[in-house]
Design an enzyme around this catalytic site. Structure first.
Site, PDB file in Angstrom:
ATOM      1  N   HIS A  35       0.814  -1.218   0.000  1.00 18.89           N
ATOM      2  CA  HIS A  35       0.000   0.000   0.000  1.00 18.89           C
ATOM      3  C   HIS A  35       0.846   1.267   0.000  1.00 18.89           C
ATOM      4  CE1 HIS A  35      -4.292  -1.290   0.958  1.00 18.89           C
ATOM      5  NE2 HIS A  35      -3.629  -2.420   0.801  1.00 18.89           N
ATOM      6  N   ASP A 134      -4.684   6.686   2.511  1.00 17.46           N
ATOM      7  CA  ASP A 134      -5.125   5.388   2.016  1.00 17.46           C
ATOM      8  C   ASP A 134      -6.622   5.270   2.289  1.00 17.46           C
ATOM      9  OD1 ASP A 134      -5.695   2.396   2.166  1.00 17.46           O
ATOM     10  OD2 ASP A 134      -3.587   2.352   1.575  1.00 17.46           O
TER      11      ASP A 134
END
Length: 470
Positions: A35, A134
């Site tokens: 990520h 995120d």
């Protein structure tokens, strides 16, 4: 603290200690899996595009070390990388629970991120003008509202996967839930899902432990994303037009800004194992490249079956495998004339090489896009998360690859897939289809392409101080 209680946390507005109105974007990375690195690649690109904006990038120390230990990025003066608490208290004894590190991190995240914002404002003398995180951090929606700035969410997977999370409640209401659900049902009521079955969905949507930290996080995220000023991701509009048009009608902005490996600087990590030199000696479109990413590893029985298939088929292969101890005895010696097994390989460069004829993959989203950019059809063995959904799209929607039978590697199953890709008309069609997508991806990232226009829109949104609501 349980994740469900985070929604009730009061996150006080930051004190107005700074006076400058120049853009200050605070970035929160999710430090697990793959990520943080792609998020930083976007931030690096945004910082290059908008040199007057300052970016405060917060991530755990461990994840930052992983990203920058072999960094391909030049230091930019308008990016400040800082560590944030990982949630592991001093003297903590791990209990061995699944996703324990993730749970500890998420429990600490709202408070540690709040402190990070205060520190960033104090250090830079700039008020925060945008919160970019995120997408997993659904609580950032409320945090951004508290400090009166826009929330921009980065989704690391496919358009289909974010659609699945957005429609989670709808799926449960219309297709049943739990043990009563028929897994072979087609999700025809969701735009773009006419060939997607219940069994293809990420476990966290309906089929797994719905009370797990991950399931609750993703469910809350699906409900919160419509509150984001924009959701952006590593994809291109021409790949999933039906899904993307639908999400654009559900979210404020849904911006495809990839494929990232076409718009970001190539890796500067040296090819110390001589992969490219070896590929230079092979025939065009003749080599099977094998890699299951940095997280997923097939069980030993499947590694043996894959090795036996590669040996029996006599297909040339390049296999990126950290631990080769489970391979059949003598396999490396018997196949050294047409194959190599290495602990690491430069994947993007390999998939771009003309010698690669197929990619045997776990079907993670980054790998799927890199395969499309390389014009290489896939053989998919998905494991978890969005990988089964990606595999369905690869085989039945885009028709650019195959899933191994039963989604388990067997000797005969792999041999059959290799034969289809290399020797049958179906393989030729899949190769032509992925070459078409490869060309569409390249066009999307050209100056007037859809991804380039979306990136400019993203940059304008993120760095426009007019979005600051104080």
């Amino acid at each position: 603290m349980h994740l469900s209680t985070l929604a009730h946390l009061h996150i006080p507005a930051m004190p107005p200690t700074a006076t400058t109105t120049e853009p200050h974007v605070v970035v929160f990375a999710f430090p697990f899996g793959t990520h943080a690195a792609p998020l930083f690649s976007v931030i690096h690109r945004l910082a290059t595009f908008s040199p007057n904006a300052h970016f405060s990038f917060f991530n755990t120390s461990e994840s930052n070390t992983s990203i920058f230990s072999a960094s391909k990025y030049n230091t930019l003066p308008n990016i400040k990388v800082s560590d944030v608490c990982d949630g592991i208290r001093e003297g903590y004894t791990f209990l061995g629970k699944p996703q324990e590190k993730i749970e500890l991190f998420l429990e600490a995240a709202p408070e540690s991120f709040r402190k990070s914002i205060k520190a960033a404002v104090a250090e830079t003398g700039r008020k925060v003008t945008c919160l970019l995180t995120d997408a997993f951090f659904w609580f950032a929606a409320e945090m951004a509202e508290e400090i009166r700035v826009d929330w921009v969410a980065f989704w690391t997977s496919s358009p289909a996967a974010v659609s699945a999370h957005f429609y989670t409640d709808f799926i449960g209401e219309n297709f049943g839930a739990g043990d009563t659900m028929e897994k072979d049902q087609t999700l025809h009521l969701i735009p773009g899902f006419s060939k997607v079955q219940i069994r293809d969905l990420p476990e966290e949507v309906l089929l797994g432990n719905l009370e797990s930290i991950f399931s609750r996080m993703l469910h809350k995220m699906g409900n919160m994303l419509p509150r984001a000023a924009a959701v952006f991701l590593n994809s291109f509009e021409e790949l999933d037009p039906i899904i993307i048009n639908d999400l654009n009608s559900k979210f404020k902005r849904f911006l495809c800004t990839g494929p990232f490996n076409l718009v970001s600087s190539p890796s500067q990590v040296p090819d110390t194992n001589g992969c490219i030199a070896w590929l230079d000696k092979q025939k065009p479109a003749s080599v099977a490249y094998v890699s299951f990413g940095s997280v997923a590893t097939p069980p030993p029985k499947e590694l043996v079956a894959l090795a036996e298939a590669l040996e029996a088929s006599k297909v040339a292969f390049l296999w990126s495998l950290k631990d080769s101890s489970h391979l059949p005895k003598g396999f490396l010696d018997r196949t050294k004339s047409h194959g190599i097994v290495l602990p690491w390989a430069p994947q993007v460069e390999i998939l771009a090489h003309t010698a690669i004829g197929v990619f045997i993959t776990h079907c993670g989203w980054n790998s799927v896009l890199e395969s499309i950019v390389g014009g290489v059809p896939m053989i998919c063995r998905p494991f978890f998360g969005d990988q089964k959904l990606n595999g369905r799209m690869v085989e039945d929607v885009w028709n650019i690859g195959l899933r191994v039978e039963g989604e388990v590697l067997t000797k005969n199953g792999v041999i059959d897939c290799l034969d289809q890709i290399f020797s049958q008309e179906k393989g030729k069609i899949r190769r032509e289809n992925i070459k078409t997508l490869q060309e569409l991806a390249k066009r999307a990232t050209e100056s007037n392409g859809s991804s380039s226009k979306n990136f400019i829109a993203l940059a304008d949104l993120v760095t426009n101080t007019g979005n600051y609501k104080n």
